[in-house]
Design a protein around this motif. Sequence first.
Motif, mmCIF file in Angstrom:
data_model
loop_
_atom_site.group_PDB
_atom_site.id
_atom_site.type_symbol
_atom_site.label_atom_id
_atom_site.label_comp_id
_atom_site.label_asym_id
_atom_site.label_seq_id
_atom_site.Cartn_x
_atom_site.Cartn_y
_atom_site.Cartn_z
ATOM 1 N N ARG A 211 9.578 1.085 2.481
ATOM 2 C CA ARG A 211 9.704 1.757 3.777
ATOM 3 C C ARG A 211 10.771 1.041 4.602
ATOM 4 N NH1 ARG A 211 5.388 5.071 5.139
ATOM 5 N NH2 ARG A 211 4.530 5.881 3.215
ATOM 6 N N PRO A 212 11.421 1.770 5.529
ATOM 7 C CA PRO A 212 12.435 1.137 6.368
ATOM 8 C C PRO A 212 11.797 0.161 7.358
ATOM 9 C CG PRO A 212 12.031 3.358 7.096
ATOM 10 C CD PRO A 212 11.257 3.185 5.836
ATOM 11 N N GLU B 136 9.584 0.899 10.592
ATOM 12 C CA GLU B 136 8.149 1.203 10.596
ATOM 13 C C GLU B 136 7.304 -0.038 10.843
ATOM 14 O OE1 GLU B 136 6.723 3.354 7.228
ATOM 15 O OE2 GLU B 136 8.061 5.048 7.545
ATOM 16 N N ARG C 81 -1.648 -2.068 8.243
ATOM 17 C CA ARG C 81 -2.186 -3.298 7.685
ATOM 18 C C ARG C 81 -1.232 -4.445 7.996
ATOM 19 N NH1 ARG C 81 -7.202 -3.820 6.403
ATOM 20 N NH2 ARG C 81 -6.697 -5.435 4.895
ATOM 21 N N SER D 221 3.773 1.808 11.805
ATOM 22 C CA SER D 221 3.882 3.265 11.668
ATOM 23 C C SER D 221 3.538 3.720 10.261
ATOM 24 C CB SER D 221 5.290 3.723 12.039
ATOM 25 O OG SER D 221 5.569 3.352 13.361
ATOM 26 N N GLY D 222 2.695 2.977 9.597
ATOM 27 C CA GLY D 222 2.287 3.364 8.253
ATOM 28 C C GLY D 222 0.804 3.141 8.094
ATOM 29 N N CYS D 223 0.445 2.226 7.198
ATOM 30 C CA CYS D 223 -0.974 2.000 6.921
ATOM 31 C C CYS D 223 -1.633 1.100 7.968
ATOM 32 C CB CYS D 223 -1.142 1.402 5.534
ATOM 33 S SG CYS D 223 -0.270 -0.159 5.315
ATOM 34 N N HIS E 107 0.817 -1.220 0.000
ATOM 35 C CA HIS E 107 0.000 0.000 0.000
ATOM 36 C C HIS E 107 0.846 1.264 0.000
ATOM 37 C CE1 HIS E 107 -3.235 -2.740 0.835
ATOM 38 N NE2 HIS E 107 -2.655 -3.135 1.950
#
Lengths: 172, 88
Positions: free
Chosen positions: B13-14, B17, B63, B59-61, B9
Motif C-alpha cells: 500500500r502507498p 495510508e 493495525r 486508512s486500511g486495517c 494484512h
Amino acid sequence: MSKYRVTLRPALDGKQPIQRNGVSLEARPEGTLLHLLAPPSTNELPCFSEYAANLSLRPVSPGQWFAVGDTALPHADLQALASSLKSEADIVDQSHGRIRILVRGPMAMRVLAKGTAVDLAIFPVGHSATTLIGHITAHVTRIDEDAFELIVLRGFAESLWDELVQMSLEFS
Amino acid sequence: MASLVTCPHCGARPKEEFTVKGAALTRPAPDASQETWFDYVYLRDNPRGAYQEYWHHTSGCRRWLVVNRDTATHEIFETRDAARKVTA
C-alpha cells in the motif's frame, strides 16, 4: 424541546444514479450494516451464516467484518444475532453510519483506479479491502466481475459521490 | 521515505495510508531511573541506515505495525504486526 425537528433522510438523498458509457454510479439502500468485532486472531465466524442468511459478510481487517444487507434488520433479529454471536464477536450497528455506493460497468475499474492504489485488476470477485480513494477512507468489495461496492462513513458519502462523478466524467 | 509499505494484512500500500509514530523502542521497567525514562521518552537517534519504527495503517486495517526500514536507501526489510512478538 428544540424547535428544529430531526428528520431522517438518506445521506445521498437527491443524488440520481449516474449512467455513463461503460460505468454507472448508484447509491445503495441504507438497509443494514453491522460492524462485527472479534479478537484480531479470529479468522472466521462459524456461527454467523446460519443466523443471518440475508446478510453478506465482508472482511474489514483482522478480526473485523461488515455484515451488509439491503433491508433494515428488525431490532429483535439484531438482538438474536448478537446473543448467538456473543461467544465469537461483538456487534455494532452501523446502519446509520456507513453508506454504500455501487460502481458498475466495464469501466468501473478504470474509474476507481484513479483514486486508489489497490490493484483492482488482480482483485478477485468477493474480495474486500479497506483503502484510500483520494483522501477518503473507503471499503471496497468486488461483488461481481464488473461491479464494485464502496462502503464509506456517512459524513464522507457526499464528498466521495461527487469525486466519483468527477472521476467518471471521461466516460460521459 | 519508502513509498510502498507492505502491510502483513493488506499487502503493498502507498505510504499515504499510514501514520508514522516513531522509533520502536523497548519500554524501560516502571522503576527504571529518571534518566532512562527521559532517554526513552525524548531522546532519539537519527541513524543513517537500518531503523525500526511503529507505523499505523490508518486508512486500511488500522493495525499497528513495526516497519524495519533503511533511512538512506528507503528499502523496507520487514514489516510485522506490532502485536506479534519477535522470537529472537
